[in-house]
Design a protein around this motif. Structure first.
Motif, mmCIF file in Angstrom:
data_model
loop_
_atom_site.group_PDB
_atom_site.id
_atom_site.type_symbol
_atom_site.label_atom_id
_atom_site.label_comp_id
_atom_site.label_asym_id
_atom_site.label_seq_id
_atom_site.Cartn_x
_atom_site.Cartn_y
_atom_site.Cartn_z
ATOM 1 N N ASP A 51 0.810 -1.218 0.000
ATOM 2 C CA ASP A 51 0.000 0.000 0.000
ATOM 3 C C ASP A 51 0.843 1.268 0.000
ATOM 4 O OD1 ASP A 51 -2.446 -1.398 0.030
ATOM 5 O OD2 ASP A 51 -2.229 -1.748 2.176
ATOM 6 N N ASN A 52 0.572 2.105 -0.985
ATOM 7 C CA ASN A 52 1.253 3.380 -1.212
ATOM 8 C C ASN A 52 2.698 3.217 -1.660
ATOM 9 O OD1 ASN A 52 -0.556 5.411 -1.250
ATOM 10 N ND2 ASN A 52 -0.252 6.065 0.856
ATOM 11 N N THR A 53 3.105 1.965 -1.919
ATOM 12 C CA THR A 53 4.419 1.694 -2.508
ATOM 13 C C THR A 53 4.230 1.177 -3.931
ATOM 14 O OG1 THR A 53 5.414 1.212 -0.361
ATOM 15 C CG2 THR A 53 6.526 0.315 -2.310
ATOM 16 N N LEU A 54 3.400 0.149 -4.088
ATOM 17 C CA LEU A 54 3.121 -0.409 -5.418
ATOM 18 C C LEU A 54 1.884 0.229 -6.041
ATOM 19 C CD1 LEU A 54 3.850 -4.191 -4.722
ATOM 20 C CD2 LEU A 54 5.367 -2.483 -5.773
ATOM 21 N N VAL A 55 0.855 0.398 -5.242
ATOM 22 C CA VAL A 55 -0.389 1.060 -5.675
ATOM 23 C C VAL A 55 -0.918 1.882 -4.500
ATOM 24 C CG1 VAL A 55 -1.054 -0.687 -7.399
ATOM 25 C CG2 VAL A 55 -1.868 -0.897 -5.029
ATOM 26 N N ALA A 56 -1.840 2.783 -4.788
ATOM 27 C CA ALA A 56 -2.474 3.547 -3.711
ATOM 28 C C ALA A 56 -3.126 2.576 -2.732
ATOM 29 C CB ALA A 56 -3.510 4.513 -4.283
ATOM 30 N N TRP A 57 -3.190 2.961 -1.484
ATOM 31 C CA TRP A 57 -3.676 2.059 -0.440
ATOM 32 C C TRP A 57 -5.114 1.596 -0.654
ATOM 33 C CZ3 TRP A 57 -7.720 3.456 2.828
ATOM 34 C CH2 TRP A 57 -8.104 4.803 2.791
ATOM 35 N N ASP A 58 -5.881 2.341 -1.447
ATOM 36 C CA ASP A 58 -7.280 1.964 -1.663
ATOM 37 C C ASP A 58 -7.524 1.377 -3.061
ATOM 38 O OD1 ASP A 58 -6.784 4.365 -2.945
ATOM 39 O OD2 ASP A 58 -8.589 5.361 -2.207
ATOM 40 N N VAL A 59 -6.453 1.004 -3.761
ATOM 41 C CA VAL A 59 -6.561 0.373 -5.087
ATOM 42 C C VAL A 59 -6.346 -1.127 -4.904
ATOM 43 C CG1 VAL A 59 -5.501 0.177 -7.374
ATOM 44 C CG2 VAL A 59 -5.815 2.436 -6.331
ATOM 45 N N PRO A 60 -7.345 -1.940 -5.249
ATOM 46 C CA PRO A 60 -7.250 -3.376 -4.950
ATOM 47 C C PRO A 60 -6.330 -4.184 -5.861
ATOM 48 C CG PRO A 60 -9.347 -2.888 -5.999
ATOM 49 C CD PRO A 60 -8.665 -1.569 -5.765
ATOM 50 N N ASP A 61 -6.176 -3.771 -7.118
ATOM 51 C CA ASP A 61 -5.458 -4.592 -8.087
ATOM 52 C C ASP A 61 -4.203 -3.896 -8.606
ATOM 53 O OD1 ASP A 61 -7.508 -6.618 -8.088
ATOM 54 O OD2 ASP A 61 -8.711 -5.252 -9.318
ATOM 55 N N ALA A 62 -3.284 -4.710 -9.109
ATOM 56 C CA ALA A 62 -2.067 -4.180 -9.725
ATOM 57 C C ALA A 62 -2.410 -3.458 -11.022
ATOM 58 C CB ALA A 62 -1.086 -5.308 -9.994
ATOM 59 N N THR A 63 -1.756 -2.330 -11.230
ATOM 60 C CA THR A 63 -1.916 -1.605 -12.492
ATOM 61 C C THR A 63 -1.086 -2.304 -13.570
ATOM 62 O OG1 THR A 63 -0.010 -0.186 -12.021
ATOM 63 C CG2 THR A 63 -2.181 0.593 -11.250
ATOM 64 N N GLU A 64 -1.317 -1.936 -14.806
ATOM 65 C CA GLU A 64 -0.521 -2.505 -15.902
ATOM 66 C C GLU A 64 0.959 -2.168 -15.719
ATOM 67 O OE1 GLU A 64 -1.524 -4.719 -18.184
ATOM 68 O OE2 GLU A 64 -3.439 -4.631 -17.107
ATOM 69 N N GLU A 65 1.247 -0.967 -15.204
ATOM 70 C CA GLU A 65 2.639 -0.558 -14.982
ATOM 71 C C GLU A 65 3.306 -1.429 -13.912
ATOM 72 O OE1 GLU A 65 0.313 2.700 -16.731
ATOM 73 O OE2 GLU A 65 0.018 1.622 -14.851
ATOM 74 N N ILE A 66 2.567 -1.746 -12.859
ATOM 75 C CA ILE A 66 3.125 -2.600 -11.806
ATOM 76 C C ILE A 66 3.332 -4.016 -12.322
ATOM 77 C CG2 ILE A 66 2.506 -3.766 -9.619
ATOM 78 C CD1 ILE A 66 3.837 -1.043 -9.219
ATOM 79 N N LYS A 67 2.399 -4.503 -13.132
ATOM 80 C CA LYS A 67 2.575 -5.834 -13.730
ATOM 81 C C LYS A 67 3.856 -5.860 -14.560
ATOM 82 C CE LYS A 67 -2.376 -6.825 -13.937
ATOM 83 N NZ LYS A 67 -3.546 -6.934 -14.821
ATOM 84 N N ALA A 68 4.094 -4.803 -15.322
ATOM 85 C CA ALA A 68 5.314 -4.714 -16.141
ATOM 86 C C ALA A 68 6.560 -4.636 -15.252
ATOM 87 C CB ALA A 68 5.228 -3.505 -17.069
ATOM 88 N N TRP A 69 6.460 -3.922 -14.115
ATOM 89 C CA TRP A 69 7.589 -3.805 -13.193
ATOM 90 C C TRP A 69 7.960 -5.172 -12.622
ATOM 91 C CZ3 TRP A 69 8.259 -4.430 -7.810
ATOM 92 C CH2 TRP A 69 9.434 -3.890 -7.287
ATOM 93 N N PHE A 70 6.955 -5.955 -12.238
ATOM 94 C CA PHE A 70 7.214 -7.309 -11.733
ATOM 95 C C PHE A 70 7.898 -8.161 -12.804
ATOM 96 C CE2 PHE A 70 4.772 -6.320 -8.058
ATOM 97 C CZ PHE A 70 5.043 -7.297 -7.108
ATOM 98 N N LYS A 71 7.412 -8.064 -14.041
ATOM 99 C CA LYS A 71 8.022 -8.830 -15.141
ATOM 100 C C LYS A 71 9.463 -8.403 -15.383
ATOM 101 C CE LYS A 71 3.789 -9.956 -17.590
ATOM 102 N NZ LYS A 71 2.886 -9.630 -18.702
ATOM 103 N N LYS A 72 9.706 -7.097 -15.285
ATOM 104 C CA LYS A 72 11.058 -6.560 -15.486
ATOM 105 C C LYS A 72 12.009 -7.083 -14.405
ATOM 106 C CE LYS A 72 13.391 -2.112 -16.103
ATOM 107 N NZ LYS A 72 13.205 -0.657 -16.096
ATOM 108 N N MET A 73 11.559 -7.059 -13.159
ATOM 109 C CA MET A 73 12.394 -7.579 -12.071
ATOM 110 C C MET A 73 12.672 -9.064 -12.304
ATOM 111 S SD MET A 73 13.309 -5.344 -9.849
ATOM 112 C CE MET A 73 13.024 -3.590 -9.894
#
Length: 190
Positions: A51-73
Motif C-alpha cells: 500500500d502506497n508503494t506499489l499502488v495507492a492504499w485503496d486500489v485493490p489490483d495491480a496496475t498494468e505498470e506494476i505488472k510490467a515492473w514485476f516482469k522486469k524484475m
C-alpha cells in the motif's frame, strides 16, 4: 555523572537511534529502481511493501505498470516478495494475479516477516533490498534486519488511520535528518 557528561552521551545515543530510520536510497517510485543497478549491488531479491508503494492504499489490483515492473524484475532474475501489514484478503487479492509470493499481517517493523521472506527466497542478508514508503515500518524493519533499504515517495497523500499517525512522527524524523545533512531530498509538502 553530571548533566554535562550525560548530555553528550544522550545526544550521541539519540543520533544513533535515529540513524535506524535512514534509508540507503530514496527514489520517487518503484519505477525508478533499476534492476540492473540492484544486481550490480549484489541484490537478488526484493521485499516490497504494498500500500502506497506499489499502488495507492485503496486500489485493490495491480496496475498494468506494476505488472510490467514485476516482469522486469523477474526478467533480471530478481525475486520479489510482497510484505504488508494489511490483512490476508487484501494482500492475496493483489498478489495472486501477479503470481507473487506474499506475507500478510507482517507486523513491520518487527523482523519476523523480513526473515521469513529472505528465507523463502533462499538469499543472504546482503542479497536483499527492502522497498517501502514508510520510515517507521519498511525502512526501520529493513535496516534492523540488515538489508539494503529504498524509500519511495508515497503514491497518494491520503492514508489509513494508523499510517496518518506514523506520518506525523516520520515528518519529525525527516526534518531532523535534513537539519543534520543526512538527506538532501524534500518531502512533497515541504
Amino acid at each position: 555523572m553530571m548533566v554535562k557528561e550525560i548530555l553528550p552521551l544522550y545526544k550521541r545515543w539519540s543520533e544513533l537511534m535515529l540513524n535506524n530510520f535512514l534509508p540507503d536510497e530514496h527514489v520517487p517510485s518503484v519505477f525508478d529502481i533499476d534492476p540492473q543497478e540492484l544486481k550490480d549491488k549484489g541484490i537478488k531479491g526484493v521485499i516490497t511493501d504494498l500500500d502506497n508503494t506499489l499502488v495507492a492504499w485503496d486500489v485493490p489490483d495491480a496496475t498494468e505498470e506494476i505488472k510490467a515492473w514485476f516482469k522486469k524484475m523477474n526478467s533480471h532474475g530478481i525475486q520479489v516478495t510482497i510484505a504488508s501489514n494489511n490483512n490476508e484478503a487484501r494482500v492475496k487479492l493483489f498478489s495472486e494475479p501477479l503470481d507473487a509470493t506474499f506475507i500478510h499481517s507482517a507486523r513491520k517493523p518487527l523482523s519476523k516477516a523480513f526473515k521469513k521472506a529472505r528465507k523463502q527466497m533462499k538469499l543472504n542478508k546482503s542479497e536483499v533490498a527492502v522497498i517501502g514508503d514508510q520510515l517507521l515500518t519498511d525502512v526501520l524493519g529493513g535496516n534492523s534486519a540488515g538489508y539494503h533499504t529504498i524509500l519511495v515517495v508515497p503514491i497518494v497523500e491520503t492514508d489509513g488511520f494508523v499510517t496518518r499517525f506514523n506520518r506525523k512522527i516520520e515528518r519529525r524524523i525527516l526534518d531532523w535528518m535534513r537539519r543534520k545533512g543526512k538527506i538532501t531530498w524534500q518531502r512533497r509538502d515541504g
